[in-house]
Design an enzyme around this catalytic site. Structure first.
Site, short mmCIF file in Angstrom:
data_model
loop_
_atom_site.label_atom_id
_atom_site.label_comp_id
_atom_site.label_asym_id
_atom_site.label_seq_id
_atom_site.Cartn_x
_atom_site.Cartn_y
_atom_site.Cartn_z
N GLY A 55 24.95 19.05 -3.98
CA GLY A 55 24.16 20.27 -3.82
C GLY A 55 24.46 21.19 -4.98
CB CYS A 83 28.71 15.59 -6.17
SG CYS A 83 28.63 16.82 -7.47
CE1 TYR A 84 28.67 23.24 -2.61
CE2 TYR A 84 28.14 22.11 -0.56
CZ TYR A 84 28.44 23.28 -1.25
OH TYR A 84 28.50 24.47 -0.57
CG HIS A 169 25.83 12.20 -8.26
ND1 HIS A 169 25.37 12.84 -7.14
CD2 HIS A 169 26.33 13.16 -9.06
CE1 HIS A 169 25.55 14.14 -7.26
NE2 HIS A 169 26.14 14.37 -8.41
CD GLU A 171 23.79 10.22 -5.34
OE1 GLU A 171 24.91 9.67 -5.31
OE2 GLU A 171 23.64 11.45 -5.48
CB SER A 224 -7.24 10.45 -0.27
OG SER A 224 -6.16 9.59 -0.59
N GLY A 225 -8.49 7.40 -1.06
CA GLY A 225 -8.46 6.50 -2.20
C GLY A 225 -7.02 6.21 -2.59
N GLY A 226 -6.09 6.93 -1.98
CA GLY A 226 -4.67 6.75 -2.29
C GLY A 226 -3.97 5.84 -1.28
CB VAL A 227 -0.66 4.21 -1.59
CG1 VAL A 227 0.24 3.32 -0.76
CG2 VAL A 227 -0.99 3.56 -2.91
CG ASP A 228 1.08 8.16 0.68
OD1 ASP A 228 1.59 7.07 0.35
OD2 ASP A 228 1.35 9.24 0.12
CB SER A 229 -4.99 8.40 3.27
OG SER A 229 -5.61 7.89 2.11
CB ALA A 230 -5.01 3.02 2.13
CE LYS A 366 3.08 6.61 -3.05
NZ LYS A 366 2.07 7.61 -2.71
#
Ligand code: XMP
Length: 510
Positions: A55, A83-84, A169, A171, A224-230, A366
């Protein structure tokens, strides 16, 4: 939590998401918990281990996010502070944290002197990614040092069996053995079994959709033509069959193949789809508008108006389906979530239409959505498409939006995508697109003076769109892009390359 796994306690910034994504990549479920909810973490039996994220604050500042000493005293599950988070462990249990004589930023050499348990299977000397001005200066009693760097003696320390801390880190991909270190924590220390695989999750998600929507509920889903809505529509259709109505508003501002993609997808997967042609409505509302914010406002409010009209014409609905993802859901101290949310074009719609929200992807990242999409039968080239902004090409055309400029932008977008795919770089980029600059310049084509448009090319790499790096493209690639654009699009005279990162630039030009 939704199932057994690791709680990642979030102290701000984007680190928490990266940690949780890495743990999920190991096949173990992880969820982000705001630091204020630490009591839940202690009593929730599904939490099998805890990671304290990094953080931006200093643990000794007055308003710094913290965990009380009580947390560390009673916690009876493994904790890894990063880290933090590492500094919090030291500070809460009586150690000292202060400004380091020399902060460490970037790749740093770490020397391990106690491999068990976090560094098992990693070499004695290894590169780790550091990013700190503060550091632990003195350990609390009964802690041991596990690893050091030149400038940070207490780079990893622990009190077995449950408390582990690393200043670097793990990650971040630049930490060479970061994955191994997280694996050691999750599997060897916390002894958690693999339980997370997004294709297994499909069944669970379908069950959840059915429970939420009930036996008779009707759902409206905008593609929308995008991945998430599809992916959200295909998943919901699997759960509800005929009770999902999809629709697509053609604003005239989309990429060349967006509508065709959506039609093809819905035929291929059997979705009920209505396509609304609203091109002339959008183009006449945008006529002569130059200011970027005004363009966005006009598009946003018109979208809502068309959506409302079409939704009521289609019949009665109870839910509005949205492809909201996990980073949008989690309030992460001003992280990516907030910015991307402010871009949402359908904000306020559910309330106005009296619809409840259905967000079946709200637990997923995603990459997980892409994997789920693949499993659901959505073609891979569709799933790998770059994100595209709601206001579409209108924010990639500087100045007024005209049919002619849209046409040039669409053709240029197609050329750029083709070249990047041919050269095998498309999937290395977060986004790549041409920007119609609205500027003309002199060139020479076939011995004649040519006064044509200047097109800018923007290519960026990013993890979450919060920050982005301009892509250090190979000059040969840039040459190919410029020459192909100029030769295939006669209206262009010149191509320039945008070398602005975010910040200070944004990804889109407007
Ligand atoms: P900026 O330009 O703010 O963009 O750096 C960050 C990311 O968000 C996308 N973007 C949008 N997405 N509606 C959206 O759904 C919008 O209005 C919008 N504006 C920008 C942009 O493409 C980038 O990935």
């Amino acid at each position: 939590m939704k199932r057994d796994g690791v709680a990642v306690i979030d102290f701000g910034g984007q680190y928490a998401h990266l940690i949780s994504r890495r743990i999920r990549d190991l096949g173990v479920y992880a969820e982000i918990v705001p630091f204020q909810n630490w009591k839940e973490v202690l009593i929730d039996s599904t939490v099998k281990a805890v990671v304290l994220s990094g953080g931006p604050a200093s643990v000794y500042e007055t308003d710094a996010p913290e965990l009380p000493e009580e947390f560390f005293k009673i916690v009876n599950k493994p904790v890894l502070g990063i880290c933090y988070g590492a500094q919090l462990i030291a500070q809460a249990l009586g150690g000292t944290v202060g400004l380091a004589e020399d902060g460490e930023y970037g790749r740093t050499r770490l020397v391990v002197n106690k491999a068990e348990p976090l560094f098992i299977g990693t070499p004695e000397q290894q590169d780790v990614w550091m990013s700190h001005g503060d550091q632990v200066l003195a350990l609390p009693s009964s802690f041991n040092i596990a690893a050091s760097t030149d400038n940070c003696k207490l780079a990893a320390f622990q009190k077995e069996p449950n408390l582990y801390a690393v200043q670097f880190h793990p990650e971040v991909a630049h930490t060479t053995y970061g994955k191994q270190i997280l694996e050691n924590f999750v599997f060897n220390v916390a002894k958690i079994e693999k339980n997370w695989n997004v294709t297994d999750y499909v069944g669970e998600a379908i069950k959840e959709i059915r429970e939420i929507v009930g036996e008779n509920g009707m759902v409206l889903g905008a593609l929308s033509g995008g991945v998430d809505s599809a992916v959200a529509c295909v998943l919901t259709d699997r759960a509800l069959g005929g009770r999902l109505q999809c629709f697509y508003i053609d604003t005239g501002l989309q990429r060349a193949d967006d509508e065709a993609y959506v039609r093809h997808l819905s035929q291929h997967l059997g979705l009920k789809l209505k396509v609304v042609n609203a091109k002339s409505l959008f183009l006449s509302a945008l006529d002569g508008v130059v200011d970027p914010e005004e363009k966005r406002k006009i598009i946003g409010s018109l979208f809502i108006k068309v959506f409302e009209q079409e939704a009521s014409a289609l019949g009665h609905f109870d839910f509005l389906l949205q492809g909201t993802l996990y980073p949008d859901v989690v309030e992460s101290g001003g992280g990516a979530a907030n910015v991307i949310k402010s871009h949402h074009n359908v904000g306020g719609l559910p309330e106005r239409l009296g619809l409840k929200l259905l967000e079946p992807l709200r637990w997923l990242y995603k990459d997980e959505v892409r994997n789920m999409g693949k499993w659901l039968g959505i073609p891979e080239d569709f799933l790998m498409r770059h994100p595209f902004p709601g206001p579409g090409l209108a924010v990639r055309i500087v100045g007024p939006v005209k049919e002619e400029y849209l046409d040039i932008s669409r053709r240029a977008d197609r050329v750029l995508e083709r070249v990047l795919k041919e050269e095998g770089v498309y999937s290395d980029l977060w986004q790549a697109f041409p920007v119609f600059t609205g500027v003309k310049s002199v060139g020479v084509k076939g011995d004649a003076r040519h006064y044509g448009w200047v097109m800018a090319v923007r290519m960026v790499q990013s993890v979450d769109a919060m920050t982005a790096d301009w892509y250090r493209a190979d000059p040969e690639l840039l040459e190919k892009i410029a020459s192909t654009l100029i030769s295939e699009i006669p209206e262009l005279s010149r191509v320039v390359y945008d070398i602005t990162s975010k910040p200070p630039g944004t990804i889109e030009w407007e």
